[in-house]
Motif scaffolding. Structure first.
Motif: not given
Length: 333
Positions: A254-265
């Motif tokens: 989708a063209g997003l970059k690392p950090g654009d969406i904060k992820i907790v796994s």
């Protein structure tokens, strides 16, 4: 004639003395036969005497693969006879495997349940057969008297840790999505519950859908989220690293970059660590799959009628990107 009488008398006396002489020493009593040595009635089992049934729920993730390997490798090292099966994420397959093990008369059954509900009948069968059951990893909703113990993680606590991390990542609040694990599983239920208990009031969960703990199903779930909530998503709580890998694939597309969406796994697998190194995941809550030594140690105790702890929780932490590169080479899973 007189001579003959004397002769007969002497012969008779000689015979009498001979008989008395033969009987003077009593015959030796026959040696008593010692009974054959018998094994002690309550002889303790050793690992080499132990048969353990492990109806694994599937191979849906790197975590599950590591868990299976831990049981198999530990059993081989200790000499335990491990009856292992793969239920392919189906409860009916696990129940069938358990019933087969009950028929074989195994010593202990260690069950990693695919879902929480629906175990009462087969657990009752195991109890009636005198076979103790250890619940491994996830939890069950069955009557606790039907199983001996639980070994694994506190899934609610994992969810709470994840909520705390999301609060740190979005201190001003925001909107997030949730990729949940298998519907009805102890891991999915517990993590979702704990997450909501600690999540800040200013953070809104836009949507929650299951990715069934797999990369293949996690990717389309995130694709759907990105289309439905385009430009709105600030963060994502993802119930395991394999789904996170799929979600990141969707984000890249989708063209997003690392950090654009904060992820907790959740999990702390090598795959999760690589996502942290690459900047996509900001926190990874550990869930340790290496339960083989604990499970088989408890199984031996149960087989010998020894008391065990009803609840044994694994020690787990939270990992961050600044540790990931250094720790990745030493990760066992």
């Amino acid at each position: 004639m007189k001579f003959l009488k004397v002769l007969y008398l002497l012969v008779g006396l000689a015979i009498i003395f001979a008989i008395v002489g033969c009987g003077a020493a009593a015959p030796a009593a026959p040696a008593e036969e010692k009974p054959a040595a018998e094994a002690p009635a309550n002889a303790k089992k050793e690992y080499k005497d132990l048969t353990v049934c492990y109806p694994q729920l599937g191979a849906e993730s790197d975590w599950r693969t590591a868990n299976s390997a831990s049981l198999k490798e530990t059993a081989k090292e200790l000499g335990v006879n491990l009856i292992f099966s793969d239920a392919q994420q189906k409860q009916e397959n696990q129940i069938s495997a358990m019933r087969a093990c009950i028929q074989q008369g195994v010593d202990v059954i260690a069950l990693p349940p695919v879902v929480e509900d629906g175990w009462d009948a087969v657990l009752t069968e195991a109890k009636d057969a005198g076979i103790p059951v250890i619940i491994v990893d996830r939890s069950v909703s069955a009557d606790p008297s039907l199983y001996a113990a639980h070994i694994g993680s506190d899934m609610v606590l994992e969810g709470k840790k994840a909520g705390d991390e999301m609060n740190k990542l979005l201190p001003e609040g925001g909107k997030i999505v949730e990729l949940s694990g298998t519907t009805g599983s102890g891991a999915a239920v517990g993590r979702a519950k704990g997450f909501r208990e600690t999540l800040a009031k200013n953070i809104e969960i836009l949507d929650s859908q299951t990715g069934n703990f797999t990369t293949a199903e996690g990717k389309p779930v995130m694709e759907a989220f990105l289309k439905k909530y385009a430009g709105e998503i600030d963060g994502a709580f993802i119930h395991n690293d394999n789904m996170a890998i799929g979600a990141v694939e969707a984000m890249k597309a989708a063209g997003l970059k690392p950090g654009d969406i904060k992820i907790v796994s959740v999990d702390g697998t090598r795959g999760g660590f690589q996502l942290m190194i690459d900047g996509w995941v900001q926190a990874d809550v550990e869930c340790n799959p290496l339960l083989g030594p604990q499970v088989l140690e408890m199984a031996l105790k149960l087989a010998n009628g020894e008391p065990v702890e009803r609840e044994t929780l694994t020690k787990e932490t939270v990992y961050y990107p600044d540790q990931a590169a250094e720790l990745l080479p030493s990760r066992q899973y």
